[in-house]
Write a protein that holds these residues in place. Sequence first.
Motif, mmCIF file in Angstrom:
data_model
loop_
_atom_site.group_PDB
_atom_site.id
_atom_site.type_symbol
_atom_site.label_atom_id
_atom_site.label_comp_id
_atom_site.label_asym_id
_atom_site.label_seq_id
_atom_site.Cartn_x
_atom_site.Cartn_y
_atom_site.Cartn_z
ATOM 1 N N PRO A 128 -0.777 4.069 9.937
ATOM 2 C CA PRO A 128 -0.847 2.705 10.471
ATOM 3 C C PRO A 128 -2.273 2.172 10.567
ATOM 4 N N GLY A 129 -2.426 0.888 10.203
ATOM 5 C CA GLY A 129 -3.703 0.212 10.320
ATOM 6 C C GLY A 129 -3.826 -0.482 11.667
ATOM 7 N N PHE A 130 -4.773 -1.419 11.754
ATOM 8 C CA PHE A 130 -5.091 -2.055 13.037
ATOM 9 C C PHE A 130 -3.873 -2.714 13.674
ATOM 10 N N TRP A 131 -3.233 -3.652 12.965
ATOM 11 C CA TRP A 131 -2.115 -4.364 13.572
ATOM 12 C C TRP A 131 -0.864 -3.503 13.648
ATOM 13 N N GLU A 132 -0.702 -2.592 12.711
ATOM 14 C CA GLU A 132 0.452 -1.682 12.780
ATOM 15 C C GLU A 132 0.366 -0.799 14.027
ATOM 16 N N GLN A 133 -0.840 -0.401 14.408
ATOM 17 C CA GLN A 133 -1.020 0.379 15.630
ATOM 18 C C GLN A 133 -0.777 -0.455 16.888
ATOM 19 N N ASN A 134 -0.835 -1.787 16.717
ATOM 20 C CA ASN A 134 -0.661 -2.684 17.857
ATOM 21 C C ASN A 134 0.699 -3.382 17.852
ATOM 22 N N GLY A 135 1.694 -2.747 17.232
ATOM 23 C CA GLY A 135 3.064 -3.204 17.358
ATOM 24 C C GLY A 135 3.623 -4.024 16.222
ATOM 25 N N TYR A 136 2.830 -4.246 15.172
ATOM 26 C CA TYR A 136 3.348 -5.004 14.039
ATOM 27 C C TYR A 136 4.108 -4.089 13.076
ATOM 28 N N HIS A 137 4.925 -4.705 12.242
ATOM 29 C CA HIS A 137 5.802 -3.967 11.333
ATOM 30 C C HIS A 137 5.000 -3.173 10.313
ATOM 31 N N GLU A 138 5.534 -2.025 9.898
ATOM 32 C CA GLU A 138 4.802 -1.192 8.948
ATOM 33 C C GLU A 138 4.706 -1.818 7.569
ATOM 34 N N ASP A 144 -3.758 -27.536 5.751
ATOM 35 C CA ASP A 144 -4.472 -26.650 6.675
ATOM 36 C C ASP A 144 -4.447 -25.211 6.173
ATOM 37 N N TRP A 145 -5.513 -24.485 6.486
ATOM 38 C CA TRP A 145 -5.553 -23.042 6.280
ATOM 39 C C TRP A 145 -6.156 -22.456 7.551
ATOM 40 N N PRO A 146 -5.309 -22.147 8.546
ATOM 41 C CA PRO A 146 -5.836 -21.640 9.815
ATOM 42 C C PRO A 146 -6.691 -20.392 9.617
ATOM 43 N N VAL A 147 -7.750 -20.278 10.399
ATOM 44 C CA VAL A 147 -8.632 -19.114 10.359
ATOM 45 C C VAL A 147 -8.251 -18.191 11.504
ATOM 46 N N LEU A 148 -7.716 -17.030 11.159
ATOM 47 C CA LEU A 148 -7.307 -16.040 12.147
ATOM 48 C C LEU A 148 -7.935 -14.709 11.776
ATOM 49 N N SER A 149 -8.707 -14.134 12.683
ATOM 50 C CA SER A 149 -9.382 -12.868 12.403
ATOM 51 C C SER A 149 -9.367 -11.987 13.639
ATOM 52 N N ALA A 150 -9.236 -10.691 13.415
ATOM 53 C CA ALA A 150 -9.315 -9.733 14.509
ATOM 54 C C ALA A 150 -10.755 -9.378 14.831
ATOM 55 N N GLU A 151 -11.696 -9.802 13.973
ATOM 56 C CA GLU A 151 -13.094 -9.426 14.129
ATOM 57 C C GLU A 151 -13.998 -10.626 13.867
ATOM 58 N N VAL A 152 -15.268 -10.492 14.233
ATOM 59 C CA VAL A 152 -16.253 -11.529 13.950
ATOM 60 C C VAL A 152 -16.526 -11.556 12.455
ATOM 61 N N THR A 153 -16.641 -12.753 11.894
ATOM 62 C CA THR A 153 -16.940 -12.900 10.470
ATOM 63 C C THR A 153 -18.306 -12.290 10.160
ATOM 64 N N PRO A 154 -18.346 -11.337 9.221
ATOM 65 C CA PRO A 154 -19.626 -10.680 8.929
ATOM 66 C C PRO A 154 -20.496 -11.520 8.003
ATOM 67 N N GLU A 155 -21.787 -11.221 8.003
ATOM 68 C CA GLU A 155 -22.701 -11.788 7.019
ATOM 69 C C GLU A 155 -22.830 -10.761 5.897
ATOM 70 N N LEU A 156 -22.053 -10.946 4.850
ATOM 71 C CA LEU A 156 -21.977 -9.981 3.757
ATOM 72 C C LEU A 156 -22.230 -10.699 2.438
ATOM 73 N N ALA A 157 -23.354 -10.443 1.842
ATOM 74 C CA ALA A 157 -23.710 -11.077 0.571
ATOM 75 C C ALA A 157 -23.018 -10.356 -0.579
ATOM 76 N N PRO A 158 -22.713 -11.068 -1.660
ATOM 77 C CA PRO A 158 -22.121 -10.401 -2.826
ATOM 78 C C PRO A 158 -22.933 -9.197 -3.301
#
Length: 201
Positions: free
Chosen positions: A178-188, A28-42
Amino acid sequence: MHITRGFTGRPRVADPGLPPGQYDAGDDWPVLSAEVTPELAPADWTFRVDGLVAEPRTWDWEEAHRLPPSAYEGAIHCVTSWSKFGVRFAGVSLDAFLDVVRPQGPATHAVAYAHTGYTASLPLADLSGGRAWIAWEYDGRPLAPEHGGPARLVVPHLYFWKSAKWIAGLRILDHDEPGFWEQNGYHERGNPWEEQRYAGD
């Protein structure tokens, strides 16, 4: 996906490759994202490094692919407690980009940011010396969008929230921002072997 690990039958032999508090996700490779998956072409992807550097630079898809190829094979570890072994990422070592821009003396940290706006903060030492990659292939195939394709940052020795999907750039700093998760209580920093999951761990 909810995983219950309370009733395991016989005691399990500790895996020396598994950080404390983690379980082996197997195939398994769980899919976990804080945002919607973008449509970004190479063709629309770019990667920029600026801030405390001698020569800020932006690479497009073709320019990045002309840098020396590099790969990572090993394990990744998510703060949500899963680990995945035998992963194979291919792309370019982040050192190849840093060698071009040349971070300046006061530089100590970086903010990695995605094309979606997501950010993660990292010590510069965790991004250099063959410890981080810009990856666009997984297991010999183009990296899937839900896993960060067309290209993502890979910093495998830290919890995987630091490995920003859909990577757009690095801003080199002389302090921790601090980035997104660091601002939300995660370790630096987020070292799996020290269980640095949350601020204060």
